[in-house]
Design an enzyme around this catalytic site. Sequence first.
Site, PDB file in Angstrom:
ATOM      1  N   TYR A   1       0.791  -1.234   0.000  1.00  0.00           N
ATOM      2  CA  TYR A   1       0.000   0.000   0.000  1.00  0.00           C
ATOM      3  C   TYR A   1       0.825   1.286   0.000  1.00  0.00           C
ATOM      4  O   TYR A   1       0.467   2.247  -0.701  1.00  0.00           O
ATOM      5  CB  TYR A   1      -1.024  -0.027   1.143  1.00  0.00           C
ATOM      6  CG  TYR A   1      -2.232  -0.846   0.767  1.00  0.00           C
ATOM      7  CD1 TYR A   1      -3.303  -0.282   0.098  1.00  0.00           C
ATOM      8  CD2 TYR A   1      -2.281  -2.217   1.032  1.00  0.00           C
ATOM      9  CE1 TYR A   1      -4.401  -1.046  -0.294  1.00  0.00           C
ATOM     10  CE2 TYR A   1      -3.370  -2.985   0.655  1.00  0.00           C
ATOM     11  CZ  TYR A   1      -4.426  -2.398  -0.011  1.00  0.00           C
ATOM     12  OH  TYR A   1      -5.492  -3.149  -0.409  1.00  0.00           O
TER      13      TYR A   1
ATOM     14  N   PHE B   1     -18.085  -9.403 -12.670  1.00  0.00           N
ATOM     15  CA  PHE B   1     -17.185  -9.116 -13.777  1.00  0.00           C
ATOM     16  C   PHE B   1     -16.052 -10.129 -13.775  1.00  0.00           C
ATOM     17  O   PHE B   1     -15.473 -10.412 -12.722  1.00  0.00           O
ATOM     18  CB  PHE B   1     -16.574  -7.707 -13.638  1.00  0.00           C
ATOM     19  CG  PHE B   1     -17.521  -6.580 -13.970  1.00  0.00           C
ATOM     20  CD1 PHE B   1     -17.649  -6.130 -15.266  1.00  0.00           C
ATOM     21  CD2 PHE B   1     -18.277  -5.986 -12.980  1.00  0.00           C
ATOM     22  CE1 PHE B   1     -18.506  -5.088 -15.580  1.00  0.00           C
ATOM     23  CE2 PHE B   1     -19.135  -4.947 -13.273  1.00  0.00           C
ATOM     24  CZ  PHE B   1     -19.254  -4.504 -14.576  1.00  0.00           C
TER      25      PHE B   1
ATOM     26  N   GLU C   1      -8.612  -6.810   4.483  1.00  0.00           N
ATOM     27  CA  GLU C   1      -7.855  -7.903   3.870  1.00  0.00           C
ATOM     28  C   GLU C   1      -7.159  -8.764   4.913  1.00  0.00           C
ATOM     29  O   GLU C   1      -7.063  -9.989   4.751  1.00  0.00           O
ATOM     30  CB  GLU C   1      -6.856  -7.331   2.867  1.00  0.00           C
ATOM     31  CG  GLU C   1      -7.554  -6.827   1.596  1.00  0.00           C
ATOM     32  CD  GLU C   1      -6.695  -5.906   0.752  1.00  0.00           C
ATOM     33  OE1 GLU C   1      -5.457  -5.901   0.935  1.00  0.00           O
ATOM     34  OE2 GLU C   1      -7.253  -5.175  -0.095  1.00  0.00           O
TER      35      GLU C   1
END
Length: 407
Positions: free
Chosen positions: A95, A397, A137
């Site tokens: 990150y 998707f 996460e």
Amino acid sequence: MLSQQSIAIIKSTVPVLEVHGTAITKRFYQMMFAENPELLNIFNHANQKQGRQQTALANAVYAAALHIDKLEAILPVVRQIAHKHRSLGVKAEHYPIVGRNLLAAIKDVLGDAATEEILNAWAEAYGVIADVFISVEAEMYEQAKKQQGGWAGFRAFKVVKKVRESDVITSFYLVPQDGEGIAAYEPGQYISIKLEIPGETNTHIRQYSLSDAPGKPYYRISVKREDELGDRPAGKVSCYLHEQVADGSLLLLSAPAGDFILDQEDSRPVVLISGGVGLTPMVSMLNALAESGSSRQVTFIHAARNGDAHAMRKQVEELAARHSNISVHWCYEQPSERDREDRKYGKEGYIDLTWLQSLVPTADACFYFCGPVPFMKVIYRMLKEWGVADEDTRYEFFGPAGSLASA
């Protein structure tokens, strides 16, 4: 918490992101991969080349800016992306790299318009958003590892059976090399496969829906071979799986992930609509409904180019024959002469609202759909026209998330 000043500054940049968002994210990926080429082992190169990843990130950044004063509004999107990140192996240490390059890209694209005040506000906002992702996460990594049969990272699985389902789709049955148990999953979820392809500099990771009901001693994925088409090159991973992977081959898998899952508590009719290889999560849902003994009315609708490209038709038809609450319907875009003789399809051309309403008696149902993006946009608009409630439409998707509301 963000300061009110930073919130105001971020919101003032929303119109700029609407115009320049994709240019910023495109530049971001260029800068990040130049500085950290090892991240090419995680990201899908094809999605980068096609611009899908850049567009998806631009949409996510725009949504974050738009809702910066109420980030809880984007938590569903955060969880969807976090599932993909956990499946791919994105970690907390990535990150700061992303944040540094995102700010540099904003400055590079906007130039003098990206004042120090704006960059400081975005740095503060990114820190808050990154902390949310890292927290979500971390919880997902822990759950994947601690559940019965679960594991962290990637685990070796052996191909025990390879089945040709159509001209372009092949199924792979996978069991753990170590002989231990496997993690449970929800119908509609996916796994990631990590491959080292001979001659390729980087590893390649792809996500594939699990195409059978949970509760089996194996995982099954059904993969479409992506051949070269016009300017689009052949899919490296799908072609490798079709051409080089055989019974006995070993593949590295991450534990099942994903938030496109069958709601098994809902007792209303369920409608499963798919196009092409988008049928894979739908078959998992269909099999799960049948094996659970559910009495819900199930309508399974699949669109394919023709019978040669239609995977799993026989299995689905046999399932429907055994369960009176399941009906199946096929739509072929370009039926072959053999298809016309067999006449096993219900519609030629494309799914339309009139045909859909003739198969499904009520809009008060739960609609799941998956397939190529143009196909999903048509289905989405069709359901909106019919008046189906937003909470009753669920879709997935294949690849980076996009928007179905755009033309």
